[in-house]
Write an enzyme that holds these catalytic residues in place. Structure first.
Site, PDB file in Angstrom:
ATOM      1  N   ALA A   8       0.858  -1.187   0.000  1.00 27.29           N
ATOM      2  CA  ALA A   8       0.000   0.000   0.000  1.00 27.29           C
ATOM      3  C   ALA A   8       0.889   1.230   0.000  1.00 27.29           C
ATOM      4  O   ALA A   8       2.025   1.189   0.486  1.00 27.29           O
ATOM      5  CB  ALA A   8      -0.931   0.006   1.211  1.00 27.29           C
ATOM      6  N   ALA A  10       0.633   5.823   0.145  1.00 25.78           N
ATOM      7  CA  ALA A  10      -0.183   7.026   0.276  1.00 25.78           C
ATOM      8  C   ALA A  10       0.729   8.246   0.129  1.00 25.78           C
ATOM      9  O   ALA A  10       1.877   8.132  -0.305  1.00 25.78           O
ATOM     10  CB  ALA A  10      -0.915   7.030   1.607  1.00 25.78           C
ATOM     11  N   SER A  11       0.225   9.399   0.532  1.00 23.69           N
ATOM     12  CA  SER A  11       0.945  10.645   0.274  1.00 23.69           C
ATOM     13  C   SER A  11       2.210  10.812   1.104  1.00 23.69           C
ATOM     14  O   SER A  11       3.170  11.439   0.652  1.00 23.69           O
ATOM     15  CB  SER A  11       0.010  11.832   0.529  1.00 23.69           C
ATOM     16  N   GLN A  14       4.562   4.509   2.735  1.00 25.18           N
ATOM     17  CA  GLN A  14       4.084   3.277   2.122  1.00 25.18           C
ATOM     18  C   GLN A  14       4.255   2.126   3.101  1.00 25.18           C
ATOM     19  O   GLN A  14       4.993   2.234   4.094  1.00 25.18           O
ATOM     20  CB  GLN A  14       4.822   2.998   0.822  1.00 25.18           C
ATOM     21  N   VAL A  15       3.567   1.019   2.826  1.00 18.31           N
ATOM     22  CA  VAL A  15       3.528  -0.128   3.733  1.00 18.31           C
ATOM     23  C   VAL A  15       4.087  -1.358   3.028  1.00 18.31           C
ATOM     24  O   VAL A  15       3.715  -1.655   1.892  1.00 18.31           O
ATOM     25  CB  VAL A  15       2.096  -0.409   4.229  1.00 18.31           C
ATOM     26  N   LYS A  29       5.080   0.239   8.152  1.00 10.91           N
ATOM     27  CA  LYS A  29       4.710   1.520   7.554  1.00 10.91           C
ATOM     28  C   LYS A  29       5.921   2.447   7.612  1.00 10.91           C
ATOM     29  O   LYS A  29       6.448   2.730   8.699  1.00 10.91           O
ATOM     30  CB  LYS A  29       3.528   2.112   8.333  1.00 10.91           C
ATOM     31  N   ASP A 165     -10.878   8.763  10.119  1.00 12.58           N
ATOM     32  CA  ASP A 165     -10.460   8.326   8.790  1.00 12.58           C
ATOM     33  C   ASP A 165     -11.132   6.997   8.431  1.00 12.58           C
ATOM     34  O   ASP A 165     -10.463   5.977   8.242  1.00 12.58           O
ATOM     35  CB  ASP A 165      -8.934   8.187   8.734  1.00 12.58           C
TER      36      ASP A 165
END
Length: 217
Positions: A8, A10-11, A14-15, A29, A165
């Site tokens: 995964a 994101a901004s 990452q994971v 993460k 979220d």
């Protein structure tokens, strides 16, 4: 072992999936270098950020208050918390303690010895992602929906914790009707008075009491 490709992204990070020396499967993460510093620099001028939100609110016709500075400061504070992985680790621990051994709500555990400011390691949460869950039958979808609702409302009802979220990408759906929850960077700890107002509002909605004066938070 450590996968080269992220599972995964994101901004701000990452994971990756990894395996610890003791054999435990984990999710790691990792924050992009310089991401936190750039965000802090961008949001350092809260007056400028307030002006931006005032412009957006006026353009969309949603402005309901003249002074947006308290709202802006709250948003900035939440963003600063989201880029602090130690803060997120503390959030995960709070939620895990609240739902420990729950029959259908699953939460990861933080691996503290493998975590820090920009790295957060937690036990891996298996399950279907959002796209795969769409293929399930309606009864299973209904069960998952109930779990998500109970988690979202139960956390502030019983622990003053509001998860801000609720993203479908943050859920892992189990074939046994359980749901795993990940990503606890954006959490608000509600004062007791506001928590009670949230509970009253939800109860009024269930009872169809639209005219009730719940009060201001």
């Amino acid at each position: 072992d450590f996968t080269r490709q992220p599972m995964a992204a994101a901004s701000i990070g990452q994971v990756h999936q990894a395996v610890l020396r003791d054999g435990r499967l984990v999710a790691v993460k990792i924050q992009y270098p310089g991401a936190a510093r750039a965000i802090r620099d961008d949001l350092a001028n809260t007056e400028l950020v307030t002006t931006f939100f005032r412009f957006v609110a006026a353009a969309s016709g949603t402005m309901t208050r003249s002074d947006l500075r308290p709202v802006t400061q709250d948003i900035v504070d939440r963003i600063f918390e989201e880029i602090d992985y130690r803060h997120e680790a503390a959030n995960i621990t709070r939620f895990h303690e609240l739902y420990c051994d729950h029959p259908f709500i699953r939460l990861p555990q933080v691996i503290r010895e493998a975590s820090g400011d920009r790295v957060l390691t937690m036990t891996y949460m298996d399950g279907m992602d959002w796209a795969a869950a769409q293929l399930a039958d309606q009864d299973m979808k209904n069960s998952w929906a109930e779990v998500i609702f109970r988690f979202s409302c139960g956390s502030y009802r019983h622990g003053n914790l509001f998860n801000a979220d609720p993203h479908p990408g943050n859920y892992r759906f189990g074939p046994d009707g359980t749901v795993g929850f990940v990503d606890f960077g954006c959490i608000k700890v509600l004062p007791e008075r506001r928590r009670r107002l949230f509970v009253k509002m939800l109860r009024a909605a269930f009872d169809g009491r639209k005219a009730d004066q719940i009060g201001r938070a």
